[in-house]
Write a protein that holds these residues in place. Sequence first.
Motif, PDB file in Angstrom:
ATOM      1  N   ILE A 176       0.839  -1.201   0.000  1.00  0.00           N
ATOM      2  CA  ILE A 176       0.000   0.000   0.000  1.00  0.00           C
ATOM      3  C   ILE A 176       0.872   1.247   0.000  1.00  0.00           C
ATOM      4  O   ILE A 176       0.633   2.192  -0.751  1.00  0.00           O
ATOM      5  N   ALA A 177       1.925   1.247   0.817  1.00  0.00           N
ATOM      6  CA  ALA A 177       2.829   2.403   0.876  1.00  0.00           C
ATOM      7  C   ALA A 177       3.515   2.614  -0.471  1.00  0.00           C
ATOM      8  O   ALA A 177       3.669   3.754  -0.930  1.00  0.00           O
ATOM      9  N   LEU A 178       3.914   1.524  -1.116  1.00  0.00           N
ATOM     10  CA  LEU A 178       4.553   1.609  -2.423  1.00  0.00           C
ATOM     11  C   LEU A 178       3.588   2.192  -3.462  1.00  0.00           C
ATOM     12  O   LEU A 178       3.948   3.088  -4.226  1.00  0.00           O
ATOM     13  N   PHE A 179       2.355   1.693  -3.472  1.00  0.00           N
ATOM     14  CA  PHE A 179       1.360   2.207  -4.424  1.00  0.00           C
ATOM     15  C   PHE A 179       1.052   3.676  -4.141  1.00  0.00           C
ATOM     16  O   PHE A 179       0.871   4.469  -5.060  1.00  0.00           O
ATOM     17  N   LYS A 180       1.012   4.039  -2.871  1.00  0.00           N
ATOM     18  CA  LYS A 180       0.736   5.436  -2.520  1.00  0.00           C
ATOM     19  C   LYS A 180       1.847   6.343  -3.048  1.00  0.00           C
ATOM     20  O   LYS A 180       1.564   7.381  -3.651  1.00  0.00           O
ATOM     21  N   ARG A 181       3.105   5.934  -2.842  1.00  0.00           N
ATOM     22  CA  ARG A 181       4.234   6.728  -3.367  1.00  0.00           C
ATOM     23  C   ARG A 181       4.152   6.844  -4.887  1.00  0.00           C
ATOM     24  O   ARG A 181       4.358   7.906  -5.451  1.00  0.00           O
ATOM     25  N   ARG A 182       3.847   5.733  -5.529  1.00  0.00           N
ATOM     26  CA  ARG A 182       3.744   5.732  -7.000  1.00  0.00           C
ATOM     27  C   ARG A 182       2.615   6.649  -7.471  1.00  0.00           C
ATOM     28  O   ARG A 182       2.777   7.407  -8.419  1.00  0.00           O
ATOM     29  N   LEU A 183       1.481   6.587  -6.807  1.00  0.00           N
ATOM     30  CA  LEU A 183       0.348   7.445  -7.166  1.00  0.00           C
ATOM     31  C   LEU A 183       0.679   8.918  -6.944  1.00  0.00           C
ATOM     32  O   LEU A 183       0.317   9.771  -7.757  1.00  0.00           O
ATOM     33  N   LEU A 184       1.385   9.213  -5.859  1.00  0.00           N
ATOM     34  CA  LEU A 184       1.773  10.598  -5.600  1.00  0.00           C
ATOM     35  C   LEU A 184       2.737  11.104  -6.686  1.00  0.00           C
ATOM     36  O   LEU A 184       2.639  12.251  -7.120  1.00  0.00           O
ATOM     37  N   GLU A 185       3.648  10.232  -7.136  1.00  0.00           N
ATOM     38  CA  GLU A 185       4.552  10.604  -8.230  1.00  0.00           C
ATOM     39  C   GLU A 185       3.758  10.840  -9.514  1.00  0.00           C
ATOM     40  O   GLU A 185       4.011  11.802 -10.245  1.00  0.00           O
ATOM     41  N   ASP A 216      -8.681   9.819  -6.778  1.00  0.00           N
ATOM     42  CA  ASP A 216      -9.647   8.838  -6.269  1.00  0.00           C
ATOM     43  C   ASP A 216      -8.935   7.631  -5.665  1.00  0.00           C
ATOM     44  O   ASP A 216      -9.331   7.117  -4.613  1.00  0.00           O
ATOM     45  N   ALA A 217      -7.866   7.161  -6.333  1.00  0.00           N
ATOM     46  CA  ALA A 217      -7.109   6.013  -5.825  1.00  0.00           C
ATOM     47  C   ALA A 217      -6.451   6.363  -4.492  1.00  0.00           C
ATOM     48  O   ALA A 217      -6.458   5.551  -3.555  1.00  0.00           O
ATOM     49  N   LEU A 218      -5.896   7.568  -4.390  1.00  0.00           N
ATOM     50  CA  LEU A 218      -5.299   8.006  -3.123  1.00  0.00           C
ATOM     51  C   LEU A 218      -6.352   8.068  -2.020  1.00  0.00           C
ATOM     52  O   LEU A 218      -6.086   7.696  -0.871  1.00  0.00           O
ATOM     53  N   GLN A 219      -7.553   8.500  -2.383  1.00  0.00           N
ATOM     54  CA  GLN A 219      -8.645   8.552  -1.399  1.00  0.00           C
ATOM     55  C   GLN A 219      -9.025   7.144  -0.950  1.00  0.00           C
ATOM     56  O   GLN A 219      -9.287   6.912   0.231  1.00  0.00           O
ATOM     57  N   ARG A 220      -9.028   6.177  -1.880  1.00  0.00           N
ATOM     58  CA  ARG A 220      -9.344   4.793  -1.513  1.00  0.00           C
ATOM     59  C   ARG A 220      -8.289   4.238  -0.555  1.00  0.00           C
ATOM     60  O   ARG A 220      -8.613   3.461   0.336  1.00  0.00           O
ATOM     61  N   MET A 270      -1.704  -0.809 -13.470  1.00  0.00           N
ATOM     62  CA  MET A 270      -2.646   0.306 -13.426  1.00  0.00           C
ATOM     63  C   MET A 270      -2.994   0.601 -11.966  1.00  0.00           C
ATOM     64  O   MET A 270      -3.995   0.096 -11.446  1.00  0.00           O
ATOM     65  N   PRO A 271      -2.169   1.430 -11.303  1.00  0.00           N
ATOM     66  CA  PRO A 271      -2.402   1.701  -9.881  1.00  0.00           C
ATOM     67  C   PRO A 271      -3.751   2.356  -9.583  1.00  0.00           C
ATOM     68  O   PRO A 271      -4.187   2.353  -8.436  1.00  0.00           O
ATOM     69  N   THR A 272      -4.419   2.899 -10.601  1.00  0.00           N
ATOM     70  CA  THR A 272      -5.711   3.546 -10.377  1.00  0.00           C
ATOM     71  C   THR A 272      -6.885   2.593 -10.603  1.00  0.00           C
ATOM     72  O   THR A 272      -8.041   3.021 -10.532  1.00  0.00           O
ATOM     73  N   ALA A 273      -6.605   1.296 -10.831  1.00  0.00           N
ATOM     74  CA  ALA A 273      -7.662   0.324 -11.136  1.00  0.00           C
ATOM     75  C   ALA A 273      -8.720   0.308 -10.036  1.00  0.00           C
ATOM     76  O   ALA A 273      -8.409   0.303  -8.845  1.00  0.00           O
TER      77      ALA A 273
END
Length: 117
Positions: A11-20, A75-79, A103-106
Motif C-alpha cells: 500500500i505504501a509503495l502504491f501510494k508513493r507511485r500514485l503521488l509521483e 480517487d485512488a489516493l482517497q481509496r 494500473m495503480p488507479t484500477a
Amino acid sequence: MQAEHLTKEDIALFKRRLLEMKEEAEDYTEQGNKQEDELASVNNHPADLGTEQFEQQRDAGIDQMRKEELKNIEDALQRIEDGTYGISEQSGKPIPKERLEVMPTARILVDEASETN
C-alpha cells in the motif's frame, strides 16, 4: 476493509507511485497551460486558422484526458485513505496486485471491465 492480499508495504509503495503520478500529471498540465498562453499571444496568418482550430480541439481533448487521469489518481489516493484500495468497486473482490502494478488507479477487476464494454 483493506485488501487482504496487499501488505502495508504494498500500500505504501502504491501510494508513493500514485503521488509521483499525480505530481507528473500536475506538472504536465501546468506546462500545457504555459504553452497555450505563449501561443495565444502570437498573431496567426488567416491561412493558419484551420490548423489552429484543429489544434485547439485536439488540445482540449488531451486536457480532458489529463483531468480524468488526475481525478483517477486522486480517487485512488482517497481509496488508500479509506482503506478500500485494491478492492473492486463492482464486486468487492480483491484486485490482483499485478493489475495494480500495471494500473495503480484500477477500480475493478479485468473481467469486470470487459463485462461493461
